[in-house]
Structures are given as C-alpha cells and as structure tokens.
Design a protein around this motif. Structure first.
Motif, PDB file in Angstrom:
ATOM      1  N   GLN A 333      -8.896  36.497  26.502  1.00 20.64           N
ATOM      2  CA  GLN A 333      -9.363  35.434  25.652  1.00 20.64           C
ATOM      3  C   GLN A 333      -9.815  34.173  27.035  1.00 20.64           C
ATOM      4  OE1 GLN A 333      -7.645  34.822  22.467  1.00 20.64           O
ATOM      5  NE2 GLN A 333      -9.119  35.000  20.920  1.00 20.64           N
ATOM      6  N   THR A 334     -10.617  32.834  26.805  1.00 24.35           N
ATOM      7  CA  THR A 334     -10.394  31.980  26.318  1.00 24.35           C
ATOM      8  C   THR A 334     -11.265  31.434  26.068  1.00 24.35           C
ATOM      9  OG1 THR A 334     -12.751  31.920  27.864  1.00 24.35           O
ATOM     10  CG2 THR A 334     -11.401  32.322  28.870  1.00 24.35           C
ATOM     11  N   THR A 335     -11.427  29.775  25.782  1.00 20.89           N
ATOM     12  CA  THR A 335     -11.376  28.587  24.384  1.00 20.89           C
ATOM     13  C   THR A 335     -13.105  29.262  24.526  1.00 20.89           C
ATOM     14  OG1 THR A 335     -12.202  27.038  25.941  1.00 20.89           O
ATOM     15  CG2 THR A 335      -9.981  26.847  25.240  1.00 20.89           C
ATOM     16  N   GLY A 337     -14.269  32.320  24.256  1.00 19.56           N
ATOM     17  CA  GLY A 337     -14.481  33.510  24.226  1.00 19.56           C
ATOM     18  C   GLY A 337     -14.394  34.296  25.282  1.00 19.56           C
ATOM     19  N   TRP A 338     -14.468  35.982  25.421  1.00 20.83           N
ATOM     20  CA  TRP A 338     -14.045  36.991  26.228  1.00 20.83           C
ATOM     21  C   TRP A 338     -14.871  36.628  27.676  1.00 20.83           C
ATOM     22  CZ3 TRP A 338      -9.397  38.978  24.129  1.00 20.83           C
ATOM     23  CH2 TRP A 338      -9.116  38.926  22.955  1.00 20.83           C
ATOM     24  N   GLU A 339     -13.421  36.881  28.628  1.00 16.14           N
ATOM     25  CA  GLU A 339     -13.891  36.819  30.173  1.00 16.14           C
ATOM     26  C   GLU A 339     -13.750  38.292  31.070  1.00 16.14           C
ATOM     27  OE1 GLU A 339     -13.224  33.457  32.831  1.00 16.14           O
ATOM     28  OE2 GLU A 339     -11.110  34.195  32.575  1.00 16.14           O
ATOM     29  N   GLN A 340     -14.813  38.797  31.796  1.00 17.01           N
ATOM     30  CA  GLN A 340     -14.317  39.630  32.514  1.00 17.01           C
ATOM     31  C   GLN A 340     -13.214  39.081  33.228  1.00 17.01           C
ATOM     32  OE1 GLN A 340     -14.982  43.465  32.311  1.00 17.01           O
ATOM     33  NE2 GLN A 340     -16.251  43.079  29.962  1.00 17.01           N
ATOM     34  N   VAL A 341     -12.475  39.496  33.915  1.00 16.42           N
ATOM     35  CA  VAL A 341     -11.119  38.838  35.245  1.00 16.42           C
ATOM     36  C   VAL A 341     -10.169  39.779  35.736  1.00 16.42           C
ATOM     37  CG1 VAL A 341      -9.279  38.823  33.900  1.00 16.42           C
ATOM     38  CG2 VAL A 341      -9.083  37.154  35.133  1.00 16.42           C
ATOM     39  N   MET A 342     -10.091  39.876  37.046  1.00 12.18           N
ATOM     40  CA  MET A 342      -9.681  40.917  38.107  1.00 12.18           C
ATOM     41  C   MET A 342      -7.963  41.355  37.836  1.00 12.18           C
ATOM     42  SD  MET A 342     -11.473  42.261  40.383  1.00 12.18           S
ATOM     43  CE  MET A 342     -10.685  42.367  41.606  1.00 12.18           C
ATOM     44  N   VAL A 343      -7.536  42.065  36.584  1.00 13.23           N
ATOM     45  CA  VAL A 343      -6.057  42.331  36.717  1.00 13.23           C
ATOM     46  C   VAL A 343      -4.995  41.817  37.241  1.00 13.23           C
ATOM     47  CG1 VAL A 343      -4.262  44.190  36.047  1.00 13.23           C
ATOM     48  CG2 VAL A 343      -6.395  44.319  35.352  1.00 13.23           C
ATOM     49  N   TYR A 345      -5.188  38.808  38.193  1.00 10.24           N
ATOM     50  CA  TYR A 345      -4.772  37.516  38.248  1.00 10.24           C
ATOM     51  C   TYR A 345      -4.206  37.476  36.453  1.00 10.24           C
ATOM     52  CZ  TYR A 345      -8.471  36.722  42.444  1.00 10.24           C
ATOM     53  OH  TYR A 345      -7.847  37.065  43.590  1.00 10.24           O
ATOM     54  N   LEU A 346      -4.840  38.017  36.658  1.00 13.64           N
ATOM     55  CA  LEU A 346      -3.473  37.697  34.921  1.00 13.64           C
ATOM     56  C   LEU A 346      -2.153  37.087  34.799  1.00 13.64           C
ATOM     57  CD1 LEU A 346      -4.696  40.932  32.541  1.00 13.64           C
ATOM     58  CD2 LEU A 346      -5.259  38.992  32.757  1.00 13.64           C
ATOM     59  N   GLU A 347      -1.819  36.470  33.984  1.00 12.00           N
ATOM     60  CA  GLU A 347      -0.712  35.147  34.033  1.00 12.00           C
ATOM     61  C   GLU A 347      -0.184  36.116  32.864  1.00 12.00           C
ATOM     62  OE1 GLU A 347       0.745  34.397  36.179  1.00 12.00           O
ATOM     63  OE2 GLU A 347      -0.345  33.716  37.548  1.00 12.00           O
ATOM     64  N   THR A 348       1.572  35.588  32.764  1.00 13.46           N
ATOM     65  CA  THR A 348       2.384  35.650  31.524  1.00 13.46           C
ATOM     66  C   THR A 348       1.776  34.408  30.009  1.00 13.46           C
ATOM     67  OG1 THR A 348       3.803  36.530  32.545  1.00 13.46           O
ATOM     68  CG2 THR A 348       4.361  36.548  30.640  1.00 13.46           C
ATOM     69  N   GLY A 349       1.765  35.642  29.242  1.00 10.32           N
ATOM     70  CA  GLY A 349       1.365  34.286  28.432  1.00 10.32           C
ATOM     71  C   GLY A 349      -0.629  34.711  28.295  1.00 10.32           C
ATOM     72  N   ASP A 350      -1.077  34.886  28.641  1.00 14.42           N
ATOM     73  CA  ASP A 350      -2.874  35.408  28.569  1.00 14.42           C
ATOM     74  C   ASP A 350      -3.016  36.480  27.428  1.00 14.42           C
ATOM     75  OD1 ASP A 350      -3.200  33.344  30.311  1.00 14.42           O
ATOM     76  OD2 ASP A 350      -4.084  35.340  31.800  1.00 14.42           O
ATOM     77  N   ARG A 407      -0.765  39.912  23.926  1.00 16.68           N
ATOM     78  CA  ARG A 407       0.120  39.295  24.728  1.00 16.68           C
ATOM     79  C   ARG A 407       0.867  39.272  26.249  1.00 16.68           C
ATOM     80  NH1 ARG A 407       2.274  35.456  21.109  1.00 16.68           N
ATOM     81  NH2 ARG A 407      -0.062  34.267  20.938  1.00 16.68           N
ATOM     82  N   ILE A 408       0.725  38.625  26.724  1.00 15.95           N
ATOM     83  CA  ILE A 408       1.075  38.991  28.218  1.00 15.95           C
ATOM     84  C   ILE A 408       2.067  38.764  28.613  1.00 15.95           C
ATOM     85  CG2 ILE A 408       1.119  39.272  30.577  1.00 15.95           C
ATOM     86  CD1 ILE A 408      -1.947  39.449  30.695  1.00 15.95           C
ATOM     87  N   VAL A 409       3.289  40.157  28.538  1.00 17.45           N
ATOM     88  CA  VAL A 409       4.744  40.018  28.808  1.00 17.45           C
ATOM     89  C   VAL A 409       5.056  40.258  30.294  1.00 17.45           C
ATOM     90  CG1 VAL A 409       5.935  39.785  26.114  1.00 17.45           C
ATOM     91  CG2 VAL A 409       5.411  42.017  28.133  1.00 17.45           C
TER      92      VAL A 409
END
Lengths: 813, 215
Positions: A333-335, A337-343, A345-350, A407-409
């Motif tokens: 989720q971004t401001t 809408g939704w964007e495709q991203v490599m797993v 690059y995901l961060e905690t809290g995303d 929400r990523i933990v």
C-alpha cells in the motif's frame, strides 16, 4: 521427394570450404568435399555421406524443427572446467547494503550471515576454516557445519567487511558465497554435474584398462604388444589421476596442512604410489603395472561419494523446498493505492494485500476482521485455520478465503518459516557422540593403516622383495576406513530426513542416540496430553426447560466473560439479550434475560443461591441456575488429544514408565490420568517442583520430558531429552530438543521408533565396517589379497554401509 | 579373450563422439531422446544391425581363408590400414574414410525408403525396428570395424566383434540421453579425439607390424 533438393555437385575446391562446419553434426567439412542438403530454405553443407543421409531423411519426414530448436554448442570445450577464475573481483559486490539485506541479519554493529562453502568434506576442513576466520580482525563468532557445508559467521561491521571474510575463506582454498536457499539447488546441481563428469572419465578409463588388463592376464602376448598395452593404459589412466581423482588429493592435502589425518590420505597415497610405480614400469619396461587398480578405485570411490552427497542433499532439501514457495512479488500500500514490489524490499510496518489462493510472503498481523489460512507448510495441518483481527499470519501459509491486508511484523530471515528452516539446518550441526566416535576412530585407523603399511613394506622387503610393493599397496587400500567414517553420518542424515518428512523437527540430533536408553517419560497435562483448548465434554440440562433456550442464555451470559472456560459457551448458540450483566472474576456471571435473573459459574458461586445443592453430573464444573432451581450442569475441560491413549499405551508396552507432571488440581489430573491409563500422577506442582521431580527421577534413569515449550522451559532443559508441541511464534523460543509440528502425540512414537532404527543401523554399519577391516587386514598383510581385490572389497564395504543407511529414508510415512 | 575384443570396444568408444553428433542428432530429431526406454531400443536395434552386417561380411570372407593360406594375413593388413585410417578420421581428416562411406551410401538408397514406412514414434517395437534400419547408414566408422569382423575367422565371431563394437558406442549414445550433454562435449573435445585417434593408429600399426612378420 519433390520439395527436397539434394545437390551433389562436384567439389569446387575453395579455401572457404575448409572452415565450414557440417550443418548436421557441426564438425568441419573436409577440404574439397561438397555435399549439400536443402534445409529450411538453404543449401546446407554436409561433412560426410552419413550426415547427408540423415539430414535428407529428417527433411523428408518433416522434422526440420529439430534444426531450429536444437542447442548448438561451441565445438571446442576444454576437458577441465574453469574454476574460481573471476571470483575475487565479484566479492566486493557483497559489501553493498542493498545486496546484503537479503542474507545478513544485523544486531547493532554485529552482523551475522550464513555462508555456503564449496569443497568442504570433513571435520578437518571445518577446523581449517574456523582457524582462518578467527585470525581475521573483527570476526566475533564462527560456527562451521561440515555436513551442510555452511558457515555461520558474525562480524563487527566497523572493523571488517563481508568481502574480507569471503576472501579469507578463498585463501585456504574453498569457495564461499552467501547462503541463499535458492542457490542451494544450483550449487548442488553444479556439484552433481562435476561428479558425473569425473565419474564418466573414471568409468570409461576403468573399462578400457580392465579390458587391457584381462588381455594381459590371460593371453600369451609378446613383449612388444604387452608394452604397447601398458602405454594404452597409461594414456587412459592419466586423465583419471589428473582430473577424476582431484577431490581426493585436495582433501588429503588439506588434512595434512591442518596437521591431521583423514581417510583421503591413504586413498591418495595408494593412488599416487600405484600410478607412479606403473608409470615407472611402463617407461623402463620392467616390473608390474596397476593401472586398472587406480582407475577402478577412483571410479568406485567417486560413486560412493556421489551417493553420499545425494543422501545428504535429500536430508536438507526438505527445508530448502519450503523457502521456494514464498512468492517473489507482493502488493504494497502506498499513498496512491497499491504497487507491485519485490518481497525482499518489504519492511516491517508496511501494509500489503494478499489475494485468495496466494501464499503470504512475510509474517504480518491481520488488519481485516477475519481470515482463513492454510498453515500446512508450517504445521503439517491441512485444515484451514481461522484468524481474527490482529492475529499473526505466517509467511508460507496460504490465504484461503477473501483478499486480506496485513501489517508486516517480520520479513525475510526473521519470519517463522525462516526460523523453522534454521532449526532443521542446525539439527545437522551438533555432532552426536557416535559421529564424534567415528571421527576419532577413523583418524586412529588411518594412522594405524599408514604404520601397518610401512611395517608390511619393510618386512616383505626382507621376505620377498619382488612382492613387497604390491602387498603394501593392497594393505593400504584394503584397510582404508572409508566405510567406518561413513557409518554414522549417513545414518544420521537419513534419520533426520525421515523425521522432517513426518513433521518432526530435530533441534538436537544427539537425542536420536540417547532416546533408546530412556526409561522414564514425563508428560505435562495441559497442551500436551490435551489440546490446550477448552470445550464442553459433557452436559446435563434440566428437563423442564427447552435445551436451546438454556444454551442461548448461557451464551448470552458468557459473552461478558474473558475466561478461557467461557469460550466454548460463546459458540454454543445464538446469544440471548442480557441486561444488568455482572462479571464476578473467579466466580461467574450474573445477568437478566427476559426479566429473570440467572447465574452461570462455579459450584461455589451457585451455592450462594442453593446452599444444599449437590451436582448430579459428578465432574461438572460450570453451572447455570435461576433463583428457583438449577438449570444446567456442564463439564468443561480440555480436549484430550485423539492419539494420547494409544501413544501412552505404546510407550508402556516398550517398558517405559509414564509419569504425569502437572500444575493442575489433583482431581482433574486423576480423572484424565485414569482415562489414559497413567498410574503415576504428580499434581499441583509449581514449575520448580516439576524440576525437582525430574531431577529425582534422573537419579534412577534418564528422563524424556514432553511439555509446553514456554511454561516448562527449565524442566525441558533439565531432562535428558525434551519434546514440545509447537505451532506459531513460540517455536523458535522453546528450549526443547525436538519439536513436533503436526500437533500429534503419535509423533512421539515415530521419534522413538526412528531412534531405535537409527541406532540399529549405526550398530550394523560399525560392526560391518570394523569387522571387514579386521578380517581383510591379516589377509592383505600376508599377501593373500591382491590390490585389485582389496580395492573391490573396500568399495563394496562402503557401498554396503551407504545402502544400509539409505534404508532409513524409505517408508518415511 | 584376445586383442580384438579390446580393439572392437575401443573403436566403438573412440568413435562415439562421431556417433553422438550424427546418429544422436537423428535420435533427437525423432524424439527418442525423451525417454531412456526408447533410446535403449533404438540403440539395441542399431547394434543388432551391426552384428548382422558383421555376420554377413565374416561369412563372405570365411571362404578366403580356406582358398588361400595367406588370405587372413592380407586381411589383417587391410584391417590394420583401416584402423590407421579411422585414427586419421578422428583427427578430423575426414577424407580418409569418405570413399568408403560413399560406397555405403549406394546400399543405403535401398534401405532408406523403408524408414519412411515406420510411424514416427510409436511403441518400443517400432523404435527397435527404426534402430535396425538406421544401423545401415553409410558410416566410415562401421565399415572400418567391418574389415576387422571380416578377418575374425568365422561368421559368429564376426557378429560378436560387431556386437562389441556396438557396445562400445552404446555408453556414449545412451548415457548422454539419460545424463547430460556434458559427456558429449567431452567425447567431442579435441583432446579426447586426439587421444583416441592416436590410440587407434597405434593399434593399426601394431596390427600391420604383426601381420607383416607373418608374411
């Protein structure tokens, strides 16, 4: 034949022709030769009549797609593949933080990474790498695992860099790269191909040298032919020594460098001596040759190593396969809408979105009201699990129902799945006693082999100098403790793989060794013999009232309670509307439904209204009453695991004493114990009492403790072996030796059976290996066994041990 | 057990780089490479054909040894020459055996139409038959082996010789299908050809040497 144009024009001898390659077989067309076939619209050159015929036929049968899609390889390839060439320059890349995030776990300034090592074969290698890294400034901790070929290294980011660590490992002759599950397959493939190539060279050469040797054994051949045959064998044996045998030499040299001995030392020695002696004999035309011994020895040894490598790969492949299922791309989720991203690059809290049917890529808390997940990958349980808001969903589970947001933990290396995989890996790390035993014994054995060989050489030199050489060679080969050093590790790999497939994680493989000796089994009650979830076991309703109405009242009242005992009532029926509800902690709930006041709760709570009441249902512990009368009695209890009774009966039948240790009340514990056939019950124990009880039992015999990973921590640590049932986040924290992921008590039985089987296999292996070496030694020393038979015997011995260990992998379910 | 057995196997093995490129390509085009069973049947058929050829040639030359006392020795000299030519052939001097292949391609003209009658890829039986037919492809390697079969003395050992020759080509043809392309590149690499060629020439010269002494 109409569309085929076969031109067989007379040669127009041009220079260009010489460089032309045959279109069919891609070998050069001889100068001045011109033969063409029309394929795919062009006249293609052919090198010979054979290719011409084949190409014509392929065209006529409409199979030209073969030419379109076949792989065209460069014609010339060197026999020896290029190694480590440009590796050094690539190392610096690994210092890039962006690249590091995939495999480095950072804690303040201390960074930790797992490195995959290529070329590591034995304990001596592990020792060498450890020593090398400890010399490096800034390296804090090094754990080398020889069986999985991995190194876990922690370093201070301020004083050294990862590239320096990698370079240090390269300097002692190993290839080290960051370990990633995905690379495991690739590096295994590479190794497998390397072995097949080496095996191929050794196989072809041994076939040839054997044929020649047979010719030499049985025929009266004149000296010229014999000498010619010797040269032929030399030509075939040379590539085997230079290429196929290279791993043995490398290992032997490494061991000697580390000032220790391994089984490759006598192997390499035997091969070099045999080859040099044969070479000398060939050049000077005197004495005997042993080419067929060298080539066949190499072939069989390589075959053995190849099999062992495959077995080891199977043992770790289970874990690696899990990681492959994690998707590479997620929706974040971004401001806008939704964007495709490599797993990665995901961060905690995303916040991410997962569609139904997709695999959840990270650990995260559920933001939607509810979800259904299939956690089979983690627990082996294939029924979907219900999750409610803010519960944690785990990477690797599959979203079953509707699109969900999380929400990523935890990401990457911190996820539960990564934890499980790390556990599986580390099981292979700890060396059980019998593996250490084999290491030590085979080291002494090697030393003994070398001494005995020397003595043999010297004695035979005085008895009969003409035989001294080949007798010594036979001794060297026959007594090589290859089978001995394979005996335990292969069996352990097999057993761990077998258990992993059944959903049993070994954190300490040493337990496999100690389990058969255990005579006392201590079990915790809640969460072990029972599922740890309360449910209504028995109920009795007042017959003057409608059952459903009573259920609704109970559900309505209990909806105001947080107590675990209240849970099963909340699901019992649609809740009635309750007014004036009051929650009296430790007693129950009171409230008004349709103008009547009710109470639900413990016996003492109800007795305040009905002092003389005696429960009709003996084990009942929850009651519903109005001021006038008792309306319902329930026995709410923990559900017993389905296979508890069976498992306990099985352990008892094996002569294991089963003791229940619980903090629960005497009465409840006894009721349950009776049901399960446990006679020795120690109830109302505090954790420290449990610890005392286990210590006391240990004075008599070793104890296996089965308990809840979190509450029973100290007891589990104190027991000789410990097992927990875990799912979810407590997995990594639990202090037990074994974790049963399936949540089935029957896993205990499988564990015990496997350990018995493993012990038997290892004993058989040792008996065979030591027995064989002891029998063959006097035969070889006295000159009864020639080098060829010694070699065949030794190879067979290793293969028998391998095959015996591989039995453990079969019939895993 | 004699030298000829070794010679047959070595010839097959040494030549298998060539087999791979030519017949292996054919097997791949026909789709036999996809299953080890098919590959096996195809190669078995091919080898059986070689054995039949060996039988016929040996039977034809059998009489020569009866008619002329030195007949076998001359044959041995011929075989030695063939062996040397085969070695040269492996050195990429293809011309050495081209004339022989050309002769063989006349025979092939009669057999080739038969291959078209077979269904492209059906049961093992058909694959086996296809292999038998393809065994008659004009091939210098096979012909030079046949000269050896000719001097083996009687038809059965002629067939046996060709069988062994076929077996020599078998590992390469079969294993590359099953294991990896890597083996093919080893067998086709110049170092391998060089060693094998040298070996065959050595054999050939040794044979000529022995035969010349017997004259």
């Amino acid at each position: 034949m109409s569309q085929v144009d076969v031109s067989m024009s007379k040669p127009e001898a041009t220079l260009a022709n010489e460089k032309e390659a045959c279109f069919h077989c891609q070998q050069p067309v001889p100068a001045g030769f011109s033969l063409h076939v029309e394929v795919l619209g062009h006249a293609r050159p052919m090198c010979c009549y054979g290719c011409h015929s084949v190409a014509t036929t392929i065209v006529e049968q409409g199979l030209t797609h073969f030419y379109k899609y076949r792989e065209t390889k460069p014609g010339e390839l060197p026999l020896i593949p290029e190694e480590l060439a440009n590796l050094e320059d690539d190392l610096v890349r690994y210092d890039d933080p962006d690249i590091q995030r995939e495999f480095v776990a950072a804690n303040a300034n201390i960074q930790t990474a797992t490195l995959a090592i290529e070329g590591m074969t034995c304990a001596a290698c592990a020792w060498l790498i450890e020593r090398q890294l400890h010399h490096l400034n800034g390296v804090k901790k090094v754990v080398v695992n020889a069986s999985t070929e991995r190194v876990q290294v922690s370093w201070d980011a301020e004083s050294t860099r990862l590239s320096q660590v990698l370079r240090a490992i390269h300097q002692v002759g190993y290839k080290a790269l960051p370990f990633q599950q995905a690379d495991l397959e690739a590096s295994y493939d590479r190794k497998r191909r390397g072995y097949i190539r080496r095996l191929g060279v050794a196989g072809i050469a041994s076939m040839q040298t054997m044929m020649v040797a047979f010719g030499l054994y049985f025929d009266d051949i004149d000296d010229t032919t014999r000498l010619y045959f010797w040269w032929v064998s030399l030509l075939f044996t040379a590539p085997v020594i230079v290429y196929s045998c290279q791993p043995f030499f490398a290992n032997a040299i490494r061991a000697l460098k580390a000032r220790t001995l391994n089984m490759d030392v006598p192997v390499a020695l035997a091969m070099v001596i045999a080859f040099i002696a044969s070479f000398y004999a060939t050049v000077t035309d005197t004495g005997d040759v042993y080419y067929e011994c060298v080539t066949m020895f190499a072939f069989f040894l390589l075959a053995g190593r190849f099999l062992e490598m495959q077995a080891r790969h199977k043992a770790v492949a289970n874990a690696a396969n899990l990681m492959k299922l994690i998707p590479a791309i997620a929706e974040r989720q971004t401001t806008d809408g939704w964007e495709q991203v490599m797993v990665k690059y995901l961060e905690t809290g995303d916040v991410i979105r997962v569609r139904p049917g997709d695999t959840i890529p990270v650990d995260g808390e559920l933001l939607d009201a509810n979800a259904w997940c299939d956690e089979a990958l983690l627990t082996g349980e294939s029924r979907p699990v219900a999750k409610s808001q803010f519960e944690t969903l785990y990477a690797g589970s599959i979203n079953q129902d509707h699109p969900i947001t999380l929400r990523i933990v935890a990401t990457r290396q911190d996820t539960l799945l990564a934890g499980i995989i790390a556990l599986q890996d580390s099981a292979l790390e700890a060396k059980p006693k019998f593996v250490r035993f084999a290491d030590v014994v085979s080291r002494y054995f090697v030393a003994a082999t070398l001494i005995i060989s020397t003595l043999t050489l010297v004695s035979w030199y005085f008895i009969d100098p003409s035989k001294a050489f080949w007798v010594t060679l036979a001794v060297l080969v026959a007594t090589c403790p290859c089978a001995l050093s394979l005996a335990a590790p292969t069996a352990m790999s097999g057993a761990i793989s077998r258990l992993n497939r059944a959903g049993i994680l070994m954190k300490q493989s040493a337990l496999l060794e100690s389990l058969p000796k255990i005579k006392t089994l201590c079990v915790d009650k809640t969460g072990t013999l029972t599922k740890g979830k309360f449910s209504i076991i028995r109920s009795q309703y007042n017959s003057d009232h409608e059952e459903l109405l009573l259920m609704k009242i109970a559900a309505g009242l209990e909806s105001y309670s947080e107590h675990p005992l209240a849970r099963p009532f909340q699901r019992l029926a649609k809740a009635a509307d309750v007014t004036n509800a009051r929650n009296i902690p430790g007693s129950g709930i009171s409230g008004v439904v349709d103008g009547t006041e009710y109470r639900i709760g413990s016996l003492s709570f109800i007795k305040q209204w009905h002092p003389e009441f005696k429960n009709a249902l003996a084990p009942a512990n929850v009651f519903l009453a109005s001021k006038d009368k008792i309306l319902a009695e329930w026995q709410v209890d923990d559900e017993i695991r389905d296979d508890a009774e069976e498992t306990i009966a099985w352990y008892k039948s094996r002569g294991v004493e089963v003791i229940m240790l619980t903090g629960d009340s005497n009465l409840r514990a006894h009721t349950l114990a009776q049901q399960l056939g446990i006679t020795d019950i120690r109830a109302q124990l505090k954790p420290e009492d449990k610890l005392k009880a286990v210590r006391k039992l240990q004075e008599i015999s070793p104890v296996l403790m089965v308990g809840d990973g979190l509450n029973d921590g100290p007891v589990l640590a104190a027991a000789n072996g410990s097992v927990t049932f875990s799912s979810g986040s407590d997995l990594a924290k639990s202090s037990s030796d074994v974790v049963i992921l399936t949540g089935k008590l029957a896993g205990l039985r499988r564990l015990y059976e496997t350990s018995l089987l493993t012990r038997n296999v290892i004993r058989q292996n040792f008996t065979w290996a030591i027995g064989y070496n002891l029998v063959i030694l006097p035969l070889a020393v006295t000159g009864q066994v020639g080098p060829l038979w010694a070699m065949l015997g030794m190879s067979m011995s290793s293969l028998i041990v391998m095959t015996n260990s591989l039995r453990l992998m079969r019939n895993a379910r | 057990m004699n030298i000829d057995v070794v010679a047959a196997l070595v010839m097959g093995l040494a030549g298998s780089g060539h087999c791979l490129a030519m017949c292996g390509g054919l097997a791949a085009a026909m789709g036999y490479q996809r299953s080890p069973m098919r590959l096996f049947w195809y190669n078995l058929g091919r080898i059986i054909s070689y054995a039949i050829a060996g039988f016929i040639v040996a039977a034809a030359f059998f009489s020569i040894s009866k008619v002329h006392a030195n007949g076998l020795v001359y044959l041995r000299i011929l075989a030695g020459i063939m062996m040397v030519l085969l070695g040269l052939y492996l050195f990429r001097w293809n011309r050495a055996l081209l004339w022989l292949e050309k002769a063989g391609s006349y025979l092939w003209r009669y057999i080739q139409p038969l291959t078209q009658k077979l269904p492209a890829q059906k049961t093992s039986g058909y694959v086996f038959l296809a292999g038998m037919l393809w065994g008659w492809l004009p091939c210098g390697l096979v012909y030079s082996a046949l000269t050896w079969a000719a001097l083996s003395g009687d038809p059965f050992s002629g067939a046996g010789f060709m069988l062994l020759f076929g077996l020599g080509t078998f590992p390469a043809m079969f294993l590359t299908g099953v294991f990896s392309q890597k083996l093919a590149t080893v067998l086709q690499s110049s170092s391998f050809r060089w060693i094998a060629g040298l070996l065959l020439i050595g054999y050939g010269i040794a044979t000529l040497f022995i035969a010349a002494k017997q004259l």
